[in-house]
Scaffold this active site. Structure first.
Site, PDB file in Angstrom:
ATOM      1  N   THR A   1      -1.095  38.179   9.757  1.00 15.26           N
ATOM      2  CA  THR A   1      -1.261  37.800  11.153  1.00 15.26           C
ATOM      3  C   THR A   1      -2.750  37.665  11.417  1.00 15.26           C
ATOM      4  OG1 THR A   1      -1.184  38.655  13.435  1.00 15.26           O
ATOM      5  CG2 THR A   1      -1.016  40.253  11.674  1.00 15.26           C
TER       6      THR A   1
ATOM      7  N   THR B   1      -4.166  37.895  14.666  1.00 12.04           N
ATOM      8  CA  THR B   1      -4.574  38.800  15.742  1.00 12.04           C
ATOM      9  C   THR B   1      -4.885  40.199  15.257  1.00 12.04           C
ATOM     10  OG1 THR B   1      -3.307  37.558  17.406  1.00 12.04           O
ATOM     11  CG2 THR B   1      -3.853  39.839  17.927  1.00 12.04           C
TER      12      THR B   1
ATOM     13  N   CYS C   1      -3.024  31.357  14.651  1.00 12.46           N
ATOM     14  CA  CYS C   1      -1.924  32.310  14.805  1.00 12.46           C
ATOM     15  C   CYS C   1      -0.889  31.872  13.788  1.00 12.46           C
ATOM     16  CB  CYS C   1      -1.356  32.285  16.219  1.00 12.46           C
ATOM     17  SG  CYS C   1       0.084  33.353  16.432  1.00 12.46           S
TER      18      CYS C   1
END
Length: 233
Positions: A83, A85, A197
């Site tokens: 990921t 983030t 993302c």
């Protein structure tokens, strides 16, 4: 072949893309019935997502570090956080393990440099678009300048990620909104746009736009394949 450590589940939709891309890469490189050696620990994203939106990042770091330690104990030679983030807490996770962490922003920036891209647009969660852990790393470590969408556009991108893409929901209206934002970034001077993302590539692909796109999931996965096989060549 090295064992690739995956810390996934954020969301599981994009983690499946990682698993597929890595195995396809190994199969293409080695042929036959070869597949990747992978140790995967997948977290419950609902818990992580709640802490994200409450700003309790230190607690997410503890959870991911514990999961990363399990990946290491499973025999992984290096770790990937599946990921963008959660690379906000990459340093904390890395400090809790003794195997290398393959940073997604570094993998992406290296490809941007190879292609001569010096100014890039960034799509991702609002955390990724607004905070410095990703943008500053690209600028300070690799000299890549980063443009982000307007506040309203960021809200739209963020909402689609959490309300649709993380649930595997693909809507044409969302794709059109993303493509409009990509075009805006290009008009502002971005030579290309990072799909920052890991779910975004489920919605937007290169065939949908003439603006060059950099899919972080595919880039991260390919670098993992290269690292896993470097001693097998």
């Amino acid at each position: 072949m090295k064992t690739i450590g995956l810390l996934g589940g954020m969301s599981w939709q994009s983690t499946t893309s990682y698993y597929q891309a890595i195995n396809q890469g190994v199969s293409q490189a080695l042929g036959g019935l070869h597949s990747a050696k992978i140790c995967l620990v997948s977290v419950d994203f609902a818990q992580i997502e709640a802490l994200q939106h409450q700003g309790r990042w230190d607690e997410t770091a503890v959870l991911l570090t514990q999961a990363a330690q399990s990946v290491q104990a499973g025999g992984a030679d290096f770790l990937m956080i599946c990921t963008n983030t959660m690379h906000k807490v990459a340093a904390q996770v890395e400090s809790g393990i003794s195997i290398p962490l393959l940073h997604i922003a570094d993998a992406t920036a290296q490809v941007l440099q190879q292609d001569g891209i010096t100014t890039v647009g960034l799509l991702g969660t609002q955390f990724t678009m607004q905070q410095g852990f990703y943008k500053d790393r690209l600028r300070d470590k690799f000299g890549v300048q980063v443009l982000v969408p307007s506040e309203t556009q960021q809200q739209d991108v963020h909402r689609v990620i959490y309300e649709q893409l993380c649930h595997g929901i693909i809507k044409q209206s969302a794709r059109e909104r993303y493509l409009s934002i990509i075009d805006d970034l290009y008009r502002q001077g971005a030579q290309a746009v990072i799909l920052g993302c890991t779910e975004i590539a489920l919605l937007v692909e290169q065939e949908h736009t003439d603006v060059p796109l950099y899919d972080t999931t595919q880039i991260h996965a390919q670098m993992a394949v290269t690292l896993a096989l470097e001693d097998d060549k």
